[in-house]
Write a protein that holds these residues in place. Structure first.
Motif, PDB file in Angstrom:
ATOM      1  N   PHE A 466      44.260  24.857  28.404  1.00 20.16           N
ATOM      2  CA  PHE A 466      43.731  24.765  29.765  1.00 20.16           C
ATOM      3  C   PHE A 466      44.678  25.445  30.753  1.00 20.16           C
ATOM      4  N   TYR A 467      45.962  25.228  30.566  1.00 21.62           N
ATOM      5  CA  TYR A 467      46.972  25.857  31.418  1.00 21.62           C
ATOM      6  C   TYR A 467      46.892  27.379  31.294  1.00 21.62           C
ATOM      7  N   SER A 468      46.718  27.861  30.062  1.00 24.00           N
ATOM      8  CA  SER A 468      46.607  29.300  29.821  1.00 24.00           C
ATOM      9  C   SER A 468      45.368  29.869  30.494  1.00 24.00           C
ATOM     10  N   ALA A 469      44.248  29.133  30.429  1.00 22.68           N
ATOM     11  CA  ALA A 469      43.009  29.590  31.068  1.00 22.68           C
ATOM     12  C   ALA A 469      43.179  29.682  32.580  1.00 22.68           C
ATOM     13  N   LEU A 470      43.899  28.721  33.158  1.00 21.74           N
ATOM     14  CA  LEU A 470      44.173  28.778  34.593  1.00 21.74           C
ATOM     15  C   LEU A 470      45.022  29.999  34.941  1.00 21.74           C
ATOM     16  N   ALA A 471      46.010  30.288  34.107  1.00 27.12           N
ATOM     17  CA  ALA A 471      46.883  31.442  34.357  1.00 27.12           C
ATOM     18  C   ALA A 471      46.084  32.746  34.317  1.00 27.12           C
ATOM     19  N   LYS A 472      45.185  32.866  33.358  1.00 24.50           N
ATOM     20  CA  LYS A 472      44.362  34.073  33.264  1.00 24.50           C
ATOM     21  C   LYS A 472      43.424  34.196  34.455  1.00 24.50           C
ATOM     22  N   ARG A 473      42.840  33.081  34.856  1.00 25.27           N
ATOM     23  CA  ARG A 473      41.955  33.118  36.033  1.00 25.27           C
ATOM     24  C   ARG A 473      42.762  33.471  37.280  1.00 25.27           C
ATOM     25  N   HIS A 474      43.987  33.001  37.337  1.00 24.14           N
ATOM     26  CA  HIS A 474      44.854  33.331  38.467  1.00 24.14           C
ATOM     27  C   HIS A 474      45.103  34.835  38.532  1.00 24.14           C
ATOM     28  N   ASP A 475      45.389  35.445  37.387  1.00 23.23           N
ATOM     29  CA  ASP A 475      45.653  36.885  37.353  1.00 23.23           C
ATOM     30  C   ASP A 475      44.427  37.683  37.790  1.00 23.23           C
ATOM     31  N   LYS A 476      43.265  37.312  37.284  1.00 18.99           N
ATOM     32  CA  LYS A 476      42.037  38.039  37.630  1.00 18.99           C
ATOM     33  C   LYS A 476      41.701  37.893  39.109  1.00 18.99           C
ATOM     34  N   THR A 477      41.854  36.696  39.627  1.00 19.47           N
ATOM     35  CA  THR A 477      41.540  36.460  41.039  1.00 19.47           C
ATOM     36  C   THR A 477      42.512  37.213  41.939  1.00 19.47           C
ATOM     37  N   ARG A 478      43.784  37.244  41.561  1.00 21.86           N
ATOM     38  CA  ARG A 478      44.782  37.965  42.359  1.00 21.86           C
ATOM     39  C   ARG A 478      44.495  39.465  42.350  1.00 21.86           C
ATOM     40  N   GLU A 479      44.086  39.986  41.183  1.00 20.78           N
ATOM     41  CA  GLU A 479      43.742  41.407  41.099  1.00 20.78           C
ATOM     42  C   GLU A 479      42.526  41.734  41.957  1.00 20.78           C
ATOM     43  N   ARG A 480      41.521  40.878  41.913  1.00 24.59           N
ATOM     44  CA  ARG A 480      40.314  41.103  42.727  1.00 24.59           C
ATOM     45  C   ARG A 480      40.638  41.034  44.210  1.00 24.59           C
ATOM     46  N   LEU A 481      41.530  40.120  44.572  1.00 22.81           N
ATOM     47  CA  LEU A 481      41.920  40.002  45.975  1.00 22.81           C
ATOM     48  C   LEU A 481      42.643  41.265  46.438  1.00 22.81           C
ATOM     49  N   GLN A 482      43.568  41.746  45.631  1.00 26.05           N
ATOM     50  CA  GLN A 482      44.295  42.965  45.988  1.00 26.05           C
ATOM     51  C   GLN A 482      43.356  44.154  46.108  1.00 26.05           C
ATOM     52  N   LEU A 483      42.374  44.227  45.189  1.00 25.49           N
ATOM     53  CA  LEU A 483      41.416  45.329  45.227  1.00 25.49           C
ATOM     54  C   LEU A 483      40.541  45.250  46.463  1.00 25.49           C
ATOM     55  N   SER A 484      40.087  44.045  46.809  1.00 27.96           N
ATOM     56  CA  SER A 484      39.219  43.890  47.982  1.00 27.96           C
ATOM     57  C   SER A 484      39.956  44.240  49.269  1.00 27.96           C
ATOM     58  N   GLN A 485      41.245  43.968  49.300  1.00 25.05           N
ATOM     59  CA  GLN A 485      42.033  44.302  50.487  1.00 25.05           C
ATOM     60  C   GLN A 485      42.230  45.812  50.624  1.00 25.05           C
ATOM     61  N   LEU A 486      42.253  46.517  49.483  1.00 24.09           N
ATOM     62  CA  LEU A 486      42.411  47.969  49.509  1.00 24.09           C
ATOM     63  C   LEU A 486      41.144  48.679  49.963  1.00 24.09           C
ATOM     64  N   VAL A 487      39.986  48.170  49.514  1.00 25.53           N
ATOM     65  CA  VAL A 487      38.726  48.868  49.809  1.00 25.53           C
ATOM     66  C   VAL A 487      38.132  48.464  51.149  1.00 25.53           C
ATOM     67  N   ALA A 488      38.649  47.390  51.742  1.00 26.59           N
ATOM     68  CA  ALA A 488      38.112  46.974  53.038  1.00 26.59           C
ATOM     69  C   ALA A 488      38.446  48.027  54.091  1.00 26.59           C
ATOM     70  N   THR A 489      37.429  48.602  54.692  1.00 27.05           N
ATOM     71  CA  THR A 489      37.647  49.683  55.662  1.00 27.05           C
ATOM     72  C   THR A 489      37.492  49.226  57.105  1.00 27.05           C
ATOM     73  N   ASN A 490      36.477  48.411  57.368  1.00 27.31           N
ATOM     74  CA  ASN A 490      36.255  47.980  58.737  1.00 27.31           C
ATOM     75  C   ASN A 490      35.795  46.526  58.718  1.00 27.31           C
ATOM     76  N   GLU A 491      36.700  45.600  58.892  1.00 24.28           N
ATOM     77  CA  GLU A 491      36.385  44.181  58.763  1.00 24.28           C
ATOM     78  C   GLU A 491      35.451  43.696  59.853  1.00 24.28           C
ATOM     79  N   GLU A 492      35.448  44.363  61.024  1.00 28.26           N
ATOM     80  CA  GLU A 492      34.579  43.921  62.100  1.00 28.26           C
ATOM     81  C   GLU A 492      33.123  44.252  61.800  1.00 28.26           C
ATOM     82  N   GLU A 493      32.864  45.385  61.154  1.00 29.48           N
ATOM     83  CA  GLU A 493      31.499  45.790  60.866  1.00 29.48           C
ATOM     84  C   GLU A 493      31.006  45.223  59.540  1.00 29.48           C
ATOM     85  N   ARG A 494      31.870  45.066  58.568  1.00 30.22           N
ATOM     86  CA  ARG A 494      31.459  44.575  57.259  1.00 30.22           C
ATOM     87  C   ARG A 494      32.427  43.487  56.802  1.00 30.22           C
TER      88      ARG A 494
END
Length: 643
Positions: A466-494
């Motif tokens: 269970f601990y390992s599954a949490l760690a993997k989910r943590h890695d995936k979520t952190r990667e998705r967060l970093q990616l979303s921050q890179l592609v965000a172009t105009n937060e006011e419009e979208r």
């Protein structure tokens, strides 16, 4: 006697009921009452164990009750019937208290049938009339306002007196059941108001109109009916050759009864109905609720327990798969120090804990979420006690047949706590994703963690998986967060998904931190007895190291790092790059733990989580209690009219 009705649907055309509900004024001494309430009981085939007959009856008499509500303002027939019931009940109590004959008193059936009719009329009233109009229905036509309260007061007082003063045996137990059902019905008026916490006329009378001695006696009867349910007499049926309306009333009056092996006996489920009544009384948010006060003290007027704790404990243990029993146990543990101390002193705690664990383990999409929460909170409260936690890992279960993932033998109750908590969290992560549920599961494990001893290898594997599954989910979520921050172009419009992902990441980090604290607490206090846990942790060593590089976990994983580094070095020194078996690794770990010193471990506060009930808990408990009543009581309530 009147003509027997062949079915419930025929009740609506019965001439005696039509007269009761008509514009004909019936005096209390009219022979009509003997004809209406005759006691022949001949039709047992209609006895049921669900609310279906109750609904059929309600539909059949709906038009009659409507006529009564209109004509009663002139006739006062309902007022007369209530007075007739009160008078006959008091006569019955006097008879039963002085007569040793076990034969059925003829008054019993008249009182029983009268109250049954009153209950069904009251149910129509509370579902269709305002409180003001209901009060008027109890009033004698032309009387002043002062007598209104007297009429309702005498009705409630008669029922509570009958409940506590009438001896309970095979001939009277049906009347006790009917009194409890009637109290449940009239208290159900809260479901049809705008606020379920409202103190309506019936609640006010029951809360304020009873002396302390009466309240104590009522609570003692209710608790005794539940605690001593195995000792309750079965109802003995004696057939009469005559026939009347009551033969059909009988078929629905016996809701909640179980047919015995012999055709002349019926087992009355007074225990269930009494438990439901107890919950409705003690959970209502009445200021200074006297019933809640008595439940909290658990003592009668002579400072003796209301019932034997061991009997109540035994009944609860057999019934904890049911919501009403879980809620009753919760109330006792949370509010009653006598019963809480008794439960925690038991040496057979598996009888209490296993049924609760089974409720959590066997949940599916059909399981009441409230039942899951309440069960989890109850277990959390138990783990607040260190003695209980220590005993968990000393209580061995030879076989756990209800656990399907793996055939387990010779595990401890503590192992099952760990396994079930993990399964609940895994199920929750893939379904409701309820943060509250995760938090309470981890709080329960945290309370236990300093007492983890000789944890079963399989429990260790599931915990670290269970601990390992949490760690993997943590890695995936952190990667998705970093990616979303890179592609965000105009937060006011979208709008960016970053905020949602950030919340998810924070929740996962909190779960990882709490599991890390559980592991840290275990190795700090009981690492010498947990060689299997050390072995499984070594298998996940690289995951621990990866998490330790992150700022949120660096501090809490310091002791884990120190432990794993020492044992990893021992294995490297002994085997180098050579293959090693599990037995060889375990031998190194067990020998190493004999001399292992924790002196250099960082000091952390002991993990202690305590359940604290919300200040406005009635907003949850009052509706929840009535949901249980609607599902379990076999009393049909028209939910389409609920507010």
């Amino acid at each position: 006697m009147g003509t027997s009705c062949s079915s419930l649907q025929d009740i609506g055309s019965n001439e005696y009921l039509k007269r009761l509900c008509s514009n004909e004024i019936l005096s209390e001494n009219d022979p009509f009452w003997n004809a209406l309430l005759g006691f022949s009981l001949v039709d047992l085939d209609l006895v049921v164990m669900s609310s279906s007959n109750s609904k059929l009856l309600e539909d059949a008499v709906n038009s009659l009750c409507k006529n009564l509500s209109i004509n009663n303002a002139k006739t006062g027939n309902f007022h007369t019937q209530v007075n007739y019931f009160v008078r006959r009940l008091h006569e019955l109590i006097r008879y039963e208290s002085t007569d040793d004959d076990e034969n059925i008193n003829p008054f019993t059936w008249q009182v029983l049938n009268a109250l049954f009719i009153i209950r069904n009329i009251c149910k129509y009233f509370i579902q269709n009339l305002s409180e003001e109009v209901i009060i008027q229905q109890f009033q004698k036509p032309g009387s002043t306002g002062a007598s209104v309260d007297t009429s309702i007061t005498s009705f409630i007082a008669a029922m509570t007196t009958g409940l506590t003063k009438l001896p309970i045996h095979e001939s009277t137990i049906l009347l006790h059941l009917e009194i409890v059902n009637t109290l449940l019905t009239i208290l159900g008026m809260v479901m049809y108001g705008t606020d379920m916490a409202t103190n309506n006329v019936f609640y006010i009378e029951i809360m304020e109109g009873q002396s302390e001695e009466a309240v104590s006696a009522i609570m003692q009867f209710i608790l005794a009916a539940y605690a001593y349910q195995d000792q309750l007499p079965a109802f003995v049926y004696r057939e009469d050759t005559s026939a009347s309306l009551s033969s059909t009333l009988w078929s629905v009056m016996t809701l909640g009864m179980v047919r015995g092996a012999h055709t002349d006996t019926m087992k009355v489920n007074l225990a269930l109905q009494s438990a439901l009544l107890l919950l409705t009384l003690t959970n209502h948010p009445y200021t200074g609720n006297p019933y809640a006060k008595v439940l909290s003290s658990f003592l009668d007027d002579e400072n003796k327990p209301l019932v034997k704790p061991e009997s109540l404990y035994a009944s609860l243990c057999k019934d904890l798969h049911n919501e009403h029993a879980t809620l009753l146990l919760y109330k006792l543990l949370h509010e009653n120090q006598v019963m809480r101390a008794f439960v925690l002193s038991r040496t057979d705690m598996e009888k209490l804990a296993e049924p609760l664990l089974m409720v959590l383990y066997q949940q599916d999409d059909q399981t009441s979420s409230n039942h899951i929460y309440l069960t989890l909170i109850t277990l959390l409260m138990l783990t607040e006690d260190d003695g209980f936690n220590k005993d968990l890992f000393q209580t061995r279960l030879r076989a756990v047949k209800w656990y399907k993932e793996k055939h387990l033998t010779d595990v401890t109750l503590g192992d099952m706590f760990i396994l079930v908590a993990i399964k609940v969290m895994q199920y929750n992560m893939s379904h409701s994703k309820d943060k509250y549920l995760h938090t309470n599961c981890l709080a329960m494990l945290a309370n236990m963690s300093s007492k983890f001893e000789n944890v079963h290898p399989y429990a260790c594997q599931r915990l670290l998986a269970f601990y390992s599954a949490l760690a993997k989910r943590h890695d995936k979520t952190r990667e998705r967060l970093q990616l979303s921050q890179l592609v965000a172009t105009n937060e006011e419009e979208r709008p960016s998904p970053s905020a949602h992902l950030l919340t998810d990441l924070q929740e996962i980090q909190e779960m990882i931190r709490m599991v890390s604290e559980v592991i840290n607490s275990c190795i700090t206090h009981t690492v010498h007895t947990n060689s299997h846990l050390v072995h499984v942790m070594l298998c996940h060593r690289m995951e621990f190291e990866k998490l330790r590089e992150l700022e949120p976990f660096k501090h809490i994983l310091q002791n884990v790092h120190q432990l794993l580094e020492q044992f990893h070095k021992k294995l490297e020194d002994q085997f180098g790059d050579q293959p090693r078996s599990v037995a060889q690794v375990m031998e190194v770990i067990e020998n190493g733990l004999k001399t292992f010193r924790r002196g250099s471990f960082l000091k952390f506060p002991d993990l202690k989580f305590k359940y604290v009930e919300e200040t406005d808990s009635s907003q949850f408990f009052v509706p929840y209690v009535w949901q249980i009543v609607c599902r379990k009581s076999n009393l049909y309530f028209k939910q389409s009219k609920f507010h």
